[in-house]
Write an enzyme that holds these catalytic residues in place. Sequence first.
Site, PDB file in Angstrom:
ATOM      1  N   CYS A   1       0.972  -1.282  -0.008  1.00  0.00           N
ATOM      2  CA  CYS A   1      -0.148   0.057  -0.141  1.00  0.00           C
ATOM      3  C   CYS A   1       0.919   1.207   0.099  1.00  0.00           C
ATOM      4  CB  CYS A   1      -0.907   0.111   1.065  1.00  0.00           C
ATOM      5  SG  CYS A   1      -2.465   1.122   0.974  1.00  0.00           S
TER       6      CYS A   1
ATOM      7  N   ARG B   1     -12.748   6.145  -1.201  1.00  0.00           N
ATOM      8  CA  ARG B   1     -11.897   5.380  -0.549  1.00  0.00           C
ATOM      9  C   ARG B   1     -12.229   3.879  -0.706  1.00  0.00           C
ATOM     10  NH1 ARG B   1      -8.027   7.412   2.700  1.00  0.00           N
ATOM     11  NH2 ARG B   1      -7.133   5.465   3.634  1.00  0.00           N
TER      12      ARG B   1
ATOM     13  N   HIS C   1      -3.317  -5.531   3.074  1.00  0.00           N
ATOM     14  CA  HIS C   1      -2.902  -5.647   4.287  1.00  0.00           C
ATOM     15  C   HIS C   1      -3.573  -6.867   4.776  1.00  0.00           C
ATOM     16  CE1 HIS C   1      -1.919  -1.375   4.367  1.00  0.00           C
ATOM     17  NE2 HIS C   1      -2.796  -1.071   3.745  1.00  0.00           N
TER      18      HIS C   1
HETATM   19  N1  GLN Z   1      -2.197   6.784   2.342  1.00  0.00           N
HETATM   20  C1  GLN Z   1      -2.333   6.030   1.192  1.00  0.00           C
HETATM   21  C2  GLN Z   1      -3.825   5.949   0.561  1.00  0.00           C
HETATM   22  O1  GLN Z   1      -4.826   6.258   1.468  1.00  0.00           O
HETATM   23  C3  GLN Z   1      -1.956   4.627   1.722  1.00  0.00           C
HETATM   24  C4  GLN Z   1      -2.749   3.698   2.777  1.00  0.00           C
HETATM   25  C5  GLN Z   1      -2.390   2.477   3.008  1.00  0.00           C
HETATM   26  O2  GLN Z   1      -1.401   2.378   3.193  1.00  0.00           O
HETATM   27  N2  GLN Z   1      -3.292   1.768   3.457  1.00  0.00           N
HETATM   28  O3  GLN Z   1      -3.876   5.821  -0.548  1.00  0.00           O
END
Ligand code: GLN
Length: 250
Positions: free
Chosen positions: A105, A139, A202
């Site tokens: 990520c 998101r 994750h």
């Molecule tokens: N901050 C980044 C995003 O929101 C990565 C998020 C994450 O590592 N889960 O895209």
Amino acid sequence: MNPADGATHEASKGTIRVLQLYPRDMNIYGDWGNALVIRQRLLWHGYTPELLEYNVGDDFPDDVDIILGGGGQDSGQTVIQDDLLARGDQLRGMAEDGTPMLVICGLYQLFGKFFRTKAGPVIPGIGVLDIETVGTDERLIGNVTLTSPEFGEILGYENHSGQTTLGPAVEPLGTVSKGAGNNSKDGHEGARHRNVVASYLHGSLLPKNPAIADFLIRTAVERKYGPFVPGNPDDDFARLAREHAARRPR
Ligand code: GLN
């Protein structure tokens, strides 16, 4: 050696040095677990793991065999950006040389060309991967299942605002059947280049996906010691975790 590790007490086949990149700032949704899985599976395979950490401002350790990097908030990515850029040549060199790496990520995004955050600022990446990421209002959150030509079915959890587009110099890790992955459009998840595995997932990823852990270990061992002779890992918990994860709704 601690018998609870489940390792045999035969002589070690060798030492494998595993470096976590920026665990202080880039380690969310259990990404730390990836290092624990690599450590345990190295023991099961008969090797001696050495877990190392690299945080902003540290000396970069020598003779690293496997690199792991986790995810982070946009703010964490901003904290590490200068230090990561200063390490860019070294990390690109290691990746091109074939060092096995897993980046998740937030560090997946910064191993690419850039991440233009939703708030506006552009965080430059180190260009190990031919990818670009742009933050959006949508998101992408939830459980993910994908199929990879190398690793079969991969299960995990995503939560990111950045949407990633792959360029021609990388391959996708796989094709999603549940969830979004790289972006909300093309149905691909993650990226592959040399021995770098990059993914949005994750969970952490490796406890449920030991095939990826063993790829990193096998590659590291072959580069350092020659042919990899696997040990006898106990995959019961991984199987249970996979069954459970596969049943979960998006
Ligand atoms: N901050 C980044 C995003 O929101 C990565 C998020 C994450 O590592 N889960 O895209």
